[in-house]
Design a protein around this motif. Sequence first.
Motif, mmCIF file in Angstrom:
data_model
loop_
_atom_site.group_PDB
_atom_site.id
_atom_site.type_symbol
_atom_site.label_atom_id
_atom_site.label_comp_id
_atom_site.label_asym_id
_atom_site.label_seq_id
_atom_site.Cartn_x
_atom_site.Cartn_y
_atom_site.Cartn_z
ATOM 1 N N GLY A 113 43.983 45.305 29.050
ATOM 2 C CA GLY A 113 44.711 44.777 30.189
ATOM 3 C C GLY A 113 43.837 43.994 31.150
ATOM 4 O O GLY A 113 44.345 43.241 31.968
ATOM 5 N N ASN A 114 42.492 44.142 31.059
ATOM 6 C CA ASN A 114 41.599 43.366 31.924
ATOM 7 C C ASN A 114 41.724 41.885 31.597
ATOM 8 O O ASN A 114 42.014 41.507 30.460
ATOM 9 C CB ASN A 114 40.141 43.779 31.732
ATOM 10 C CG ASN A 114 39.782 45.107 32.355
ATOM 11 O OD1 ASN A 114 38.773 45.685 32.020
ATOM 12 N ND2 ASN A 114 40.573 45.618 33.274
ATOM 13 N N GLN A 133 46.580 41.878 43.942
ATOM 14 C CA GLN A 133 47.623 42.800 43.488
ATOM 15 C C GLN A 133 48.775 42.849 44.477
ATOM 16 O O GLN A 133 48.566 42.853 45.684
ATOM 17 C CB GLN A 133 47.064 44.212 43.341
ATOM 18 C CG GLN A 133 46.060 44.363 42.263
ATOM 19 C CD GLN A 133 45.619 45.812 42.110
ATOM 20 O OE1 GLN A 133 45.884 46.641 42.959
ATOM 21 N NE2 GLN A 133 44.949 46.109 41.016
ATOM 22 N N VAL A 157 52.240 47.261 28.350
ATOM 23 C CA VAL A 157 52.957 48.187 29.231
ATOM 24 C C VAL A 157 54.393 48.475 28.787
ATOM 25 O O VAL A 157 54.997 49.427 29.265
ATOM 26 C CB VAL A 157 52.955 47.690 30.700
ATOM 27 C CG1 VAL A 157 51.546 47.569 31.217
ATOM 28 C CG2 VAL A 157 53.708 46.395 30.850
ATOM 29 N N GLU A 179 49.349 41.756 38.950
ATOM 30 C CA GLU A 179 48.074 41.145 39.305
ATOM 31 C C GLU A 179 48.158 39.639 39.080
ATOM 32 O O GLU A 179 48.643 39.191 38.039
ATOM 33 C CB GLU A 179 46.951 41.762 38.469
ATOM 34 C CG GLU A 179 46.805 43.252 38.719
ATOM 35 C CD GLU A 179 45.770 43.916 37.848
ATOM 36 O OE1 GLU A 179 45.094 44.822 38.364
ATOM 37 O OE2 GLU A 179 45.625 43.539 36.678
ATOM 38 N N ASN A 231 49.110 39.753 34.899
ATOM 39 C CA ASN A 231 49.000 41.084 34.327
ATOM 40 C C ASN A 231 49.866 42.065 35.099
ATOM 41 O O ASN A 231 50.093 41.891 36.287
ATOM 42 C CB ASN A 231 47.534 41.526 34.393
ATOM 43 C CG ASN A 231 47.224 42.690 33.513
ATOM 44 O OD1 ASN A 231 47.861 42.900 32.491
ATOM 45 N ND2 ASN A 231 46.253 43.488 33.903
ATOM 46 N N ARG A 286 50.030 46.210 35.854
ATOM 47 C CA ARG A 286 49.281 47.459 35.724
ATOM 48 C C ARG A 286 50.182 48.618 36.104
ATOM 49 O O ARG A 286 50.784 48.638 37.178
ATOM 50 C CB ARG A 286 48.042 47.413 36.620
ATOM 51 C CG ARG A 286 47.000 48.442 36.251
ATOM 52 C CD ARG A 286 45.672 48.180 36.919
ATOM 53 N NE ARG A 286 45.766 47.965 38.350
ATOM 54 C CZ ARG A 286 45.768 48.955 39.245
ATOM 55 N NH1 ARG A 286 45.678 50.202 38.859
ATOM 56 N NH2 ARG A 286 45.854 48.678 40.523
ATOM 57 N N GLN A 323 48.395 55.503 36.252
ATOM 58 C CA GLN A 323 47.594 56.159 35.210
ATOM 59 C C GLN A 323 48.467 57.021 34.300
ATOM 60 O O GLN A 323 48.254 57.071 33.098
ATOM 61 C CB GLN A 323 46.512 57.026 35.863
ATOM 62 C CG GLN A 323 45.653 57.811 34.896
ATOM 63 C CD GLN A 323 44.623 56.958 34.202
ATOM 64 O OE1 GLN A 323 44.162 55.984 34.740
ATOM 65 N NE2 GLN A 323 44.274 57.335 32.993
ATOM 66 N N GLU A 377 47.035 54.556 29.533
ATOM 67 C CA GLU A 377 45.914 53.825 28.940
ATOM 68 C C GLU A 377 45.736 54.161 27.472
ATOM 69 O O GLU A 377 45.454 53.303 26.654
ATOM 70 C CB GLU A 377 44.627 54.115 29.699
ATOM 71 C CG GLU A 377 44.564 53.447 31.053
ATOM 72 C CD GLU A 377 43.246 53.691 31.767
ATOM 73 O OE1 GLU A 377 42.344 54.322 31.176
ATOM 74 O OE2 GLU A 377 43.126 53.246 32.916
#
Length: 186
Positions: A11-12, A68, A102, A115, A123, A125, A128, A178
């Motif tokens: 995802g980075n 973000q 995702v 993002e 992106n 995110r 977690q 993740e």
Amino acid sequence: MQINVTAIRAGNILEVDGALWRVMKIQHVTPGKGVACMQVEMRNIETGNKTNKRFNSSERTERVTLSQREMQYLYADGDNYHFMDLNTYDQITLSSDMLENVLPYLLPEMQVFVESHNERPLNVRLPQTVVLEVVECAAAMKGQTATGSYKPGTLETGASIMVPPYLESGTKIRVNTETGEFMERA
């Protein structure tokens, strides 16, 4: 921002050879002889082309700094997914290509972080962990222990997951976004 390649996560967004790339998969490879390396599968944001690149574990690479915005996922319309900014109520539409990592954990009304780079969304995110319901799983087999074995299950989003044998359909579980692994009952 320069980061060590061992800090790369799926995802980075990386800047490699002057282009922006989204990291799809990573694998840390440690051969019997030689230096450890990171095998990174990336997709070019502009062209959509995929490539695999090997980085020496001591190398550094440029991670793109993204702004973000907290947004809420509203609904899907074919291959387009609609999100709303929680502060301004502005809505944006993102394609399924951008959400590949995702989608197995995305539910309507879920709050996510979108993002952007230079006002362009790149992106999404997730938190977690997310709580999802197991809608289908195989029956527990007699003699299985709770510690060593897992059985296949299906989440309400359609994603497959391995769950402990004591879980039944209809149970809500906490999933690590993740790794895609079962964490605990919710």
